[in-house]
Design a protein around this motif. Structure first.
Motif, PDB file in Angstrom:
ATOM      1  N   UNK A   7       0.753  -1.222  -0.066  1.00 14.29           N
ATOM      2  CA  UNK A   7      -0.473  -0.070  -0.102  1.00 14.29           C
ATOM      3  C   UNK A   7       0.910   0.933   0.289  1.00 14.29           C
ATOM      4  N   UNK A   8       0.366   2.036  -0.623  1.00 20.24           N
ATOM      5  CA  UNK A   8       1.216   3.156  -1.250  1.00 20.24           C
ATOM      6  C   UNK A   8       0.389   4.487  -1.134  1.00 20.24           C
ATOM      7  N   UNK A   9       0.635   5.165   0.049  1.00 21.51           N
ATOM      8  CA  UNK A   9      -0.832   6.509  -0.198  1.00 21.51           C
ATOM      9  C   UNK A   9       0.609   7.462   0.510  1.00 21.51           C
ATOM     10  N   UNK A  10      -0.649   8.333  -1.456  1.00 16.81           N
ATOM     11  CA  UNK A  10       0.123   9.319  -1.816  1.00 16.81           C
ATOM     12  C   UNK A  10      -0.585  10.869  -1.345  1.00 16.81           C
ATOM     13  N   UNK A  11      -0.095  12.134  -1.890  1.00 10.17           N
ATOM     14  CA  UNK A  11      -0.878  13.090  -1.604  1.00 10.17           C
ATOM     15  C   UNK A  11      -0.495  13.640  -2.760  1.00 10.17           C
ATOM     16  N   UNK A  12      -0.156  13.127  -3.632  1.00  9.16           N
ATOM     17  CA  UNK A  12      -0.164  13.659  -5.010  1.00  9.16           C
ATOM     18  C   UNK A  12       0.609  14.830  -5.624  1.00  9.16           C
ATOM     19  N   UNK A  13       1.511  15.084  -4.505  1.00  5.64           N
ATOM     20  CA  UNK A  13       3.006  16.332  -4.006  1.00  5.64           C
ATOM     21  C   UNK A  13       4.083  15.293  -4.786  1.00  5.64           C
ATOM     22  N   UNK A  14       4.341  14.023  -4.817  1.00  5.66           N
ATOM     23  CA  UNK A  14       5.652  13.525  -4.588  1.00  5.66           C
ATOM     24  C   UNK A  14       5.499  13.412  -6.284  1.00  5.66           C
ATOM     25  N   UNK A  32      -0.384  -4.442  -5.832  1.00  6.88           N
ATOM     26  CA  UNK A  32      -0.015  -2.831  -5.451  1.00  6.88           C
ATOM     27  C   UNK A  32      -1.064  -2.056  -5.118  1.00  6.88           C
ATOM     28  N   UNK A  33      -0.688  -0.782  -4.408  1.00 10.55           N
ATOM     29  CA  UNK A  33      -2.613  -0.260  -4.375  1.00 10.55           C
ATOM     30  C   UNK A  33      -1.949   1.271  -4.175  1.00 10.55           C
ATOM     31  N   UNK A  34      -2.204   2.325  -5.284  1.00  8.30           N
ATOM     32  CA  UNK A  34      -1.664   3.769  -5.127  1.00  8.30           C
ATOM     33  C   UNK A  34      -3.296   3.943  -4.358  1.00  8.30           C
ATOM     34  N   UNK A  35      -3.098   4.998  -3.242  1.00 10.20           N
ATOM     35  CA  UNK A  35      -4.096   5.557  -2.964  1.00 10.20           C
ATOM     36  C   UNK A  35      -3.847   7.284  -2.543  1.00 10.20           C
TER      37      UNK A  35
END
Length: 218
Positions: A7-14, A32-35
């Motif tokens: 699980x990869x949690x992103x803030x759309x800032x990287x 693989x999950x990108x949230x």
């Protein structure tokens, strides 16, 4: 073959988050999950618990979007979990984190194959957990705002009789704090301060229980 979920949690800032996700899909057999947490900015521990509840994996992996794993990282940590059934959580060597896993280099630790250090405070930027143990312990405590829940979790693992481990030859580069710093330095400082307060409160609740890594007096 055991099932693994990353699980990869992103803030759309990287900008590297999507590239990291594609790399994990290409180089591992894990789901693989990108949230994208940008729209709601939900509590991180709540999100971890939500995906934990939904997963059918045997091993649940938290991976920060500001990381760059070195080839073989996941296989090495899974090998340790397979060989040490009493271990519930594993973290890799890295260049940046808050404990003894830090200040390492992949060209050095690769010679330490088979080496591991028991009962460390596995940080949440990269950790492989036994899903069954996470569920048995009720997952992460959502009273933590941003920082601290990963440390609290490994304390509770040890109190329940489980071990944690640092898999020395596995390596993951880590920028360190970049997700939170994208919110701005004042917000980052407030999150760190609040996380420290919440951890201090949790440790005081644990009191003088034996076997803990630190002791906080009442």
């Amino acid at each position: 073959m055991p099932k693994v979920e990353i699980l990869i949690i992103d803030y759309k800032t990287l900008p590297q988050a999507e590239a990291l996700t594609e790399e994990m899909k290409r180089t591992t057999t894990a789901k693989v999950i990108l949230h994208d947490n940008t729209p709601k900015n939900e509590n991180l521990h709540h999100l971890w618990n939500r995906y934990l509840e939904a997963t059918d994996s045997d091993f649940f992996v938290n991976l920060s979007p500001d990381t760059k794993p070195v080839a073989g990282w996941l296989d090495l940590m899974l090998e340790l979990l397979h060989s040490q059934p009493q271990v519930a959580a594993v973290g890799p060597s890295t260049d940046h984190c808050y404990n003894e896993q830090a200040n390492r280099h992949p060209e050095v630790v690769k010679f330490a194959r088979g080496s591991w250090v028991p009962n460390i405070l596995v940080p949440g930027f990269c950790a492989v957990y036994r899903t069954s143990v996470l569920r048995r312990l009720g997952g992460w405590r959502e009273c933590f705002a941003f920082y601290g829940g990963d440390v609290d979790l490994v304390y509770r693992m040890q109190l329940a009789g489980w071990m944690t481990a640092w898999c020395v030859p596995a390596f993951v580069w880590h920028e360190g704090g970049s997700s939170a710093r994208k919110l701005g330095q004042p917000a980052y400082d407030r999150l760190r301060e609040r996380g420290n307060r919440e951890l201090g409160q949790a440790f005081r609740e644990y009191g003088q229980l034996s076997g803990l890594w630190v002791h906080v007096g009442k």
